[in-house]
Design an enzyme around this catalytic site. Structure first.
Site, mmCIF file in Angstrom:
data_model
loop_
_atom_site.group_PDB
_atom_site.id
_atom_site.type_symbol
_atom_site.label_atom_id
_atom_site.label_comp_id
_atom_site.label_asym_id
_atom_site.label_seq_id
_atom_site.Cartn_x
_atom_site.Cartn_y
_atom_site.Cartn_z
ATOM 1 C CB SER A 142 6.484 -23.003 9.715
ATOM 2 O OG SER A 142 7.855 -23.391 10.031
ATOM 3 C CE1 TYR A 155 5.879 -19.174 11.822
ATOM 4 C CE2 TYR A 155 7.087 -21.550 12.746
ATOM 5 C CZ TYR A 155 6.580 -19.583 11.515
ATOM 6 O OH TYR A 155 6.647 -19.782 10.435
HETATM 7 P P1 NAD Z 1 6.633 -11.411 5.579
HETATM 8 O O1 NAD Z 1 6.664 -11.737 6.525
HETATM 9 O O2 NAD Z 1 8.014 -12.093 4.305
HETATM 10 O O3 NAD Z 1 5.120 -11.683 4.679
HETATM 11 C C1 NAD Z 1 4.163 -12.340 5.297
HETATM 12 C C2 NAD Z 1 3.205 -11.377 4.370
HETATM 13 O O4 NAD Z 1 2.093 -11.610 5.445
HETATM 14 C C3 NAD Z 1 3.418 -9.317 4.299
HETATM 15 O O5 NAD Z 1 3.041 -8.983 3.554
HETATM 16 C C4 NAD Z 1 2.680 -8.943 5.800
HETATM 17 O O6 NAD Z 1 2.085 -8.066 5.779
HETATM 18 C C5 NAD Z 1 1.374 -10.426 5.331
HETATM 19 N N1 NAD Z 1 0.621 -10.500 7.000
HETATM 20 C C6 NAD Z 1 1.382 -10.973 7.847
HETATM 21 N N2 NAD Z 1 -0.174 -10.878 9.177
HETATM 22 C C7 NAD Z 1 -0.882 -10.780 8.117
HETATM 23 C C8 NAD Z 1 -2.534 -10.242 8.782
HETATM 24 N N3 NAD Z 1 -2.676 -10.939 10.400
HETATM 25 N N4 NAD Z 1 -3.220 -9.927 7.756
HETATM 26 C C9 NAD Z 1 -2.925 -9.799 6.331
HETATM 27 N N5 NAD Z 1 -1.408 -10.244 6.421
HETATM 28 C C10 NAD Z 1 -0.339 -10.324 7.415
HETATM 29 O O7 NAD Z 1 7.311 -13.450 5.609
HETATM 30 P P2 NAD Z 1 6.688 -15.093 4.747
HETATM 31 O O8 NAD Z 1 8.196 -15.148 5.122
HETATM 32 O O9 NAD Z 1 6.823 -14.703 3.447
HETATM 33 O O10 NAD Z 1 6.112 -16.480 6.182
HETATM 34 C C11 NAD Z 1 4.712 -16.553 4.737
HETATM 35 C C12 NAD Z 1 4.259 -17.596 5.564
HETATM 36 O O11 NAD Z 1 5.112 -18.715 5.495
HETATM 37 C C13 NAD Z 1 4.004 -17.441 7.447
HETATM 38 O O12 NAD Z 1 3.041 -17.823 7.832
HETATM 39 C C14 NAD Z 1 4.895 -18.083 7.741
HETATM 40 O O13 NAD Z 1 5.581 -18.447 9.191
HETATM 41 C C15 NAD Z 1 5.467 -18.974 6.522
HETATM 42 N N6 NAD Z 1 6.641 -19.925 7.046
HETATM 43 C C16 NAD Z 1 7.908 -19.134 6.099
HETATM 44 C C17 NAD Z 1 9.200 -19.926 6.458
HETATM 45 C C18 NAD Z 1 10.282 -19.155 6.129
HETATM 46 O O14 NAD Z 1 11.204 -19.515 5.611
HETATM 47 N N7 NAD Z 1 10.223 -18.187 5.526
HETATM 48 C C19 NAD Z 1 9.250 -20.822 6.608
HETATM 49 C C20 NAD Z 1 8.148 -21.903 7.511
HETATM 50 C C21 NAD Z 1 6.866 -21.368 7.279
#
Ligand code: NAD
Length: 257
Positions: A142, A155
């Site tokens: 991230s 985080y």
């Molecule tokens: P989201 O919450 O929209 O989707 C995450 C998915 O992961 C969900 O389907 C959830 O059920 C699954 N999940 C969560 N914990 C889990 C676990 N312990 N075991 C199995 N499945 C699990 O989140 P997102 O925004 O798509 O984020 C995905 C990744 O991207 C994460 O690692 C997040 O930290 C990272 N990220 C996202 C952003 C953003 O702006 N969306 C920015 C930086 C990093």
């Protein structure tokens, strides 16, 4: 990506699903891992609409359980015979609070999922790729893995760790034909980010989103597909020599002073 076998964790929603959609359209064989079984079922329907021929395996697993991680890796190899790419994406944000007030149970949960979940994935996928003498890995860090983000200590700690593990995996397994990178998305409009804006301004999350976007050089948030295209490149044979990097996908915002 045609016929490449790709594992995606956190595949049911957000960035994981967007990449699954992008790769399904390109004919990849996908092993979809998530702990939300209902959302996984919905994801399968969406992917079949995109490509009715797409070969899918779904495994319900919590990535913070080492046993569950070993199981999704074993199931993928049993089903498809190999693992070409690994999108080590599942993660949670935790709660927003200053460092000294951060709930320690939530802190540990964030570390268990974001750090240990990514580590277990590497631990079990890399030996499969070593035997193949081929593999591409994308871990999800991230901008919080490059910079501090106020009120998100757990985080930020977990995502800096992901960036660090990425460097080590690249150093230790490059000789086996395995390239490992991390991506560092900024604010991308997914359910996780929508939830964060609700925490910032429960009465008007949209106002929090608009205000946040003003800081970005592009004056907007990113789209999940804009992450998927970068991940697809890093997981493909087009990437021959990029390894050990944490690549920001944030409209340039993390360069700002
Ligand atoms: P989201 O919450 O929209 O989707 C995450 C998915 O992961 C969900 O389907 C959830 O059920 C699954 N999940 C969560 N914990 C889990 C676990 N312990 N075991 C199995 N499945 C699990 O989140 P997102 O925004 O798509 O984020 C995905 C990744 O991207 C994460 O690692 C997040 O930290 C990272 N990220 C996202 C952003 C953003 O702006 N969306 C920015 C930086 C990093």
């Amino acid at each position: 990506m045609k016929d490449k076998v790709i594992i995606i964790t956190g595949a049911a929603m957000g960035l994981g699903l967007a990449t699954a959609e992008y790769l399904a359209a390109k004919g990849a064989k996908l092993s979809l891992v998530d702990y939300n079984g209902d959302a996984l079922d919905d994801a399968v329907k969406k992917l079949k609409e995109i490509n009715s021929e797409v070969e899918l395996l779904t495994v319900k697993a919590d990535v913070s359980s080492e046993e569950a991680v070993k199981n999704y890796v074993d199931k993928t190899v049993e089903t498809f015979g190999r693992i070409d790419g690994f999108y080590n994406n599942a993660g949670i944000e935790g709660k927003q609070a200053p460092l000294t007030e951060y709930d320690q149970e939530i802190f540990k949960k964030v570390i268990d999922i974001n750090l240990m979940g990514v580590y277990y994935g590497l631990r079990y996928v890399i030996p499969v790729m070593q035997k193949q003498k081929y593999g591409k890995i994308v871990n999800v860090a991230s901008v919080g893995g490059i910079r501090g983000v106020a009120n998100q200590t757990a985080y930020v700690a977990s995502k800096h760790a992901v960036s660090g593990m990425t460097k080590n995996a690249a150093l230790e397994y490059g000789r086996d034909g395995i390239l490992t990178n991390a991506i560092a998305p900024g604010a991308i409009l997914t359910p996780m980010v929508a939830e964060a804006f609700k925490q910032v301004n429960p009465d008007d999350p949209k106002a929090a989103e608009t205000e946040y976007a003003q800081r970005n050089p592009t004056k907007r948030l990113g789209l999940p597909k804009e992450v998927a295209t970068v991940v697809s490149f890093l997981l493909s044979e087009e990437n021959g020599y990029v390894s050990g990097q944490t690549i920001a996908i944030d409209g340039g915002e993390s360069n700002m002073y």
